[in-house]
Design a protein around this motif. Structure first.
Motif, mmCIF file in Angstrom:
data_model
loop_
_atom_site.group_PDB
_atom_site.id
_atom_site.type_symbol
_atom_site.label_atom_id
_atom_site.label_comp_id
_atom_site.label_asym_id
_atom_site.label_seq_id
_atom_site.Cartn_x
_atom_site.Cartn_y
_atom_site.Cartn_z
ATOM 1 N N TYR A 21 35.519 -36.789 -15.764
ATOM 2 C CA TYR A 21 36.229 -36.764 -14.484
ATOM 3 C C TYR A 21 36.261 -35.357 -13.874
ATOM 4 O O TYR A 21 36.240 -35.217 -12.653
ATOM 5 N N GLU A 22 36.272 -34.330 -14.702
ATOM 6 C CA GLU A 22 36.185 -32.960 -14.176
ATOM 7 C C GLU A 22 34.822 -32.742 -13.525
ATOM 8 O O GLU A 22 34.741 -32.161 -12.440
ATOM 9 N N ARG A 23 33.743 -33.211 -14.165
ATOM 10 C CA ARG A 23 32.409 -33.083 -13.563
ATOM 11 C C ARG A 23 32.303 -33.941 -12.305
ATOM 12 O O ARG A 23 31.723 -33.516 -11.297
ATOM 13 N N LEU A 24 32.843 -35.139 -12.347
ATOM 14 C CA LEU A 24 32.768 -36.061 -11.217
ATOM 15 C C LEU A 24 33.477 -35.511 -9.983
ATOM 16 O O LEU A 24 32.973 -35.622 -8.858
ATOM 17 N N THR A 25 34.644 -34.902 -10.177
ATOM 18 C CA THR A 25 35.456 -34.432 -9.053
ATOM 19 C C THR A 25 35.294 -32.951 -8.744
ATOM 20 O O THR A 25 35.722 -32.504 -7.682
ATOM 21 N N GLY A 26 34.739 -32.183 -9.684
ATOM 22 C CA GLY A 26 34.659 -30.737 -9.499
ATOM 23 C C GLY A 26 36.015 -30.059 -9.656
ATOM 24 O O GLY A 26 36.208 -28.921 -9.235
ATOM 25 N N ARG A 27 36.972 -30.740 -10.250
ATOM 26 C CA ARG A 27 38.336 -30.228 -10.442
ATOM 27 C C ARG A 27 38.659 -30.075 -11.910
ATOM 28 O O ARG A 27 38.136 -30.811 -12.749
ATOM 29 N N THR A 28 39.547 -29.163 -12.216
ATOM 30 C CA THR A 28 40.043 -28.975 -13.582
ATOM 31 C C THR A 28 41.266 -29.866 -13.781
ATOM 32 O O THR A 28 42.134 -29.930 -12.900
ATOM 33 N N ALA A 29 41.330 -30.514 -14.913
ATOM 34 C CA ALA A 29 42.444 -31.420 -15.209
ATOM 35 C C ALA A 29 43.748 -30.656 -15.379
ATOM 36 O O ALA A 29 43.771 -29.571 -15.953
#
Length: 112
Positions: A21-29
């Motif tokens: 999900y971090e790769r998918l969104t470009g965001r850090t959890a």
């Protein structure tokens, strides 16, 4: 009033799921725990894992709706026919309320 919608997804292994999900969104959890459940907010997703009895509180909610004014949003929903399942209360990441919409969907509202 609603500024974003956050999709909820139960996962078996939170640590294994987060990198996708971090790769998918470009965001850090952003990780946190609440009522015996481990959670990770990643972009527009809220991942959660834990024992069945603990996640039942989280799993019964269709999505999280972020609002600019929690009190006003809950009042507007009630005025339109919704019912309050859980009144506004503080949480580790803000304030939340749980509301059942007239058609039966249950949503968590979060905001200041």
């Amino acid at each position: 009033m609603i500024t974003s919608v956050i999709a909820r997804q139960r996962v078996d292994d939170l640590d294994a799921a987060v990198p996708f999900y971090e790769r998918l969104t470009g965001r850090t959890a952003e990780r946190f725990a609440f009522a015996g459940v481990r959670l990770a907010a990643v972009g527009s997703f809220l991942l959660y894992s834990g024992p069945d009895e603990a996640v039942q509180r989280v799993a019964g909610v269709s999505a999280t709706l972020t609002v600019g004014d929690l009190t006003a949003a809950v009042e507007a929903a009630v005025a339109a026919g919704a019912t309050v399942v859980m009144p506004p209360q503080p949480t580790p990441n803000g304030h939340r309320a749980v509301v059942r919409h007239p058609e039966g969907g249950v949503y968590e509202y979060v905001g200041p």
